[in-house]
Structure formats: C-alpha cells, structure tokens
Design a protein around this motif. Structure first.
Motif, mmCIF file in Angstrom:
data_model
loop_
_atom_site.group_PDB
_atom_site.id
_atom_site.type_symbol
_atom_site.label_atom_id
_atom_site.label_comp_id
_atom_site.label_asym_id
_atom_site.label_seq_id
_atom_site.Cartn_x
_atom_site.Cartn_y
_atom_site.Cartn_z
ATOM 1 N N ARG A 19 -16.323 52.444 48.857
ATOM 2 C CA ARG A 19 -17.724 52.008 48.754
ATOM 3 C C ARG A 19 -18.283 52.483 47.423
ATOM 4 N NH1 ARG A 19 -22.221 54.731 51.211
ATOM 5 N NH2 ARG A 19 -24.023 53.524 50.627
ATOM 6 N N LEU A 20 -18.364 51.568 46.474
ATOM 7 C CA LEU A 20 -18.874 51.881 45.146
ATOM 8 C C LEU A 20 -20.365 51.630 45.114
ATOM 9 C CD1 LEU A 20 -18.218 52.673 42.222
ATOM 10 C CD2 LEU A 20 -17.819 50.256 41.775
ATOM 11 N N ARG A 21 -21.142 52.665 44.780
ATOM 12 C CA ARG A 21 -22.599 52.538 44.738
ATOM 13 C C ARG A 21 -23.129 52.219 43.356
ATOM 14 N NH1 ARG A 21 -24.939 57.812 47.072
ATOM 15 N NH2 ARG A 21 -26.330 57.268 45.393
ATOM 16 N N SER A 22 -22.472 52.725 42.303
ATOM 17 C CA SER A 22 -23.022 52.568 40.961
ATOM 18 C C SER A 22 -21.916 52.373 39.929
ATOM 19 C CB SER A 22 -23.851 53.798 40.586
ATOM 20 O OG SER A 22 -24.257 53.724 39.243
ATOM 21 N N VAL A 23 -21.852 51.170 39.400
ATOM 22 C CA VAL A 23 -20.894 50.877 38.335
ATOM 23 C C VAL A 23 -21.345 51.553 37.042
ATOM 24 C CG1 VAL A 23 -19.869 49.032 36.963
ATOM 25 C CG2 VAL A 23 -20.187 48.713 39.405
ATOM 26 N N THR A 24 -22.649 51.618 36.814
ATOM 27 C CA THR A 24 -23.141 52.235 35.580
ATOM 28 C C THR A 24 -22.771 53.721 35.514
ATOM 29 O OG1 THR A 24 -25.312 52.638 36.576
ATOM 30 C CG2 THR A 24 -25.048 50.614 35.309
ATOM 31 N N ALA A 25 -22.711 54.386 36.652
ATOM 32 C CA ALA A 25 -22.287 55.796 36.657
ATOM 33 C C ALA A 25 -20.835 55.908 36.207
ATOM 34 C CB ALA A 25 -22.468 56.406 38.044
ATOM 35 N N LEU A 26 -19.995 54.966 36.619
ATOM 36 C CA LEU A 26 -18.593 54.991 36.199
ATOM 37 C C LEU A 26 -18.456 54.680 34.716
ATOM 38 C CD1 LEU A 26 -16.688 53.356 39.184
ATOM 39 C CD2 LEU A 26 -16.865 55.768 38.567
ATOM 40 N N VAL A 27 -19.289 53.787 34.201
ATOM 41 C CA VAL A 27 -19.258 53.474 32.769
ATOM 42 C C VAL A 27 -19.685 54.707 31.961
ATOM 43 C CG1 VAL A 27 -20.298 52.040 30.966
ATOM 44 C CG2 VAL A 27 -19.582 51.002 33.125
ATOM 45 N N ARG A 28 -20.747 55.369 32.407
ATOM 46 C CA ARG A 28 -21.182 56.604 31.734
ATOM 47 C C ARG A 28 -20.095 57.672 31.818
ATOM 48 N NH1 ARG A 28 -26.057 56.457 34.923
ATOM 49 N NH2 ARG A 28 -25.572 58.589 35.519
ATOM 50 N N LEU A 29 -19.449 57.771 32.992
ATOM 51 C CA LEU A 29 -18.372 58.735 33.168
ATOM 52 C C LEU A 29 -17.223 58.439 32.202
ATOM 53 C CD1 LEU A 29 -17.138 61.111 34.788
ATOM 54 C CD2 LEU A 29 -16.201 59.397 36.349
ATOM 55 N N ALA A 30 -16.881 57.184 32.025
ATOM 56 C CA ALA A 30 -15.799 56.814 31.100
ATOM 57 C C ALA A 30 -16.129 57.269 29.683
ATOM 58 C CB ALA A 30 -15.563 55.304 31.146
ATOM 59 N N GLY A 31 -17.372 57.109 29.268
ATOM 60 C CA GLY A 31 -17.778 57.567 27.941
ATOM 61 C C GLY A 31 -17.699 59.077 27.807
ATOM 62 N N VAL A 32 -18.176 59.786 28.818
ATOM 63 C CA VAL A 32 -18.139 61.252 28.803
ATOM 64 C C VAL A 32 -16.700 61.737 28.748
ATOM 65 C CG1 VAL A 32 -18.570 63.298 30.247
ATOM 66 C CG2 VAL A 32 -20.356 61.582 29.957
#
Length: 160
Positions: free
Chosen positions: A52-65
């Motif tokens: 259950r994925l709630r936030s794709v933007t959090a994963l995009v930010r995580l990828a950058g970090v």
C-alpha cells in the motif's frame, strides 16, 4: 498465475538472461529454465501481499536524498581508506525503528547496505531494533538520528 509458474514474466526474463550470459545451447536452455522456474516459485513464497503506497513524492524525495548520501559516503570512505587508519573506529549501532511495513524495511535495507561504509546486519521484528555496522563510527546517536530522520521518516510517509 499457476502453481508451477506463479510469475511467468519473471521466469521468462530469468531464462533469457541465463541464455544471454551463457552460450545458448540446449543444455543451458534446460538449466536456465530450471533456475527460472525455481526462482519464480521461491519468489512466490516470499511475497508478503500487495503493498500500500501512500506517497510517491516521498519516494522521489527519498531517491534524491539517497543519491546525494551515496555520493558523499563514497567520497568519505575513499578518504578514510587512503588516509591514515589510526583515526578510524568501526562499530555497531542499535537503532529502534517505527517502520513495520515489509516493503519499507526492504527498501531501508537496500539503502543502508548500498551506501558505502554501512551494513544492515539484522532487524528484530519483535522489538523493531535494527543492528547497523558503521565503518567509521564517531557518535552512535548521530547515526540513529540520520537513519530515523533522513530515511525512515520518508519511508513512513510513503508506506505507513
């Protein structure tokens, strides 16, 4: 999905990869098929169910970090290896995690292990404590803070 081929695309991809990496012959086709079918069956047993994925933007930010941290860590480890070894002290850090989602934990394990200078050693599911090995450990509390605020917070936002 059948019981013999629970993941037909995965099986086919593994067979093709096997044939590309070896000389294509009847023997390698049979062996690659056995590996592909076996891997598909093992993967089916490991599945935890739908994520259950709630936030794709959090994963995009995580990828950058993570990308930035890997570059920094590569440079830091290279300097440590080239410089005098007297000042380096490896050690273990126990980090209590709030993250419970299996997919989030798997991503965190890949991030930590893929970052030079750190290794995920074990995670106790009952207590939620992660055991981390650090190549150059100065302050364990810094590592607890880093893992919980930079990685776990975004994974909790994405999967919790």
């Amino acid at each position: 999905m059948s019981r013999i081929l629970p993941h037909p695309l995965l099986t086919l991809a593994l067979i093709l990869m096997w044939l590309v990496l070896t000389r294509a012959s009847l023997g390698h086709l049979v062996l690659g098929t056995a590996v592909g079918v076996g891997a598909g069956l093992v993967y089916a047993r490991l599945e935890t169910g739908p994520t259950r994925l709630r936030s794709v933007t959090a994963l995009v930010r995580l990828a950058g970090v993570v990308a930035l941290d890997i570059v920094r860590s590569n440079a830091a480890v290279a300097v440590l290896i080239v410089s005098s070894r007297r000042h380096r002290k490896s050690g273990f850090v126990e980090i209590p995690l709030r993250l419970q989602d299996p997919t989030g934990l798997a991503l965190l394990a890949m991030i930590i292990t893929g970052t030079p200078g750190t290794a995920w050693l074990e995670h106790d599911r009952a207590s939620g404590v992660l055991l981390l090995h650090v190549f150059d450990l100065k302050d364990p509390e810094d590592w607890r803070h880093l893992i919980r605020t930079r990685y776990e917070a975004l994974l909790l936002e994405a999967f919790a």
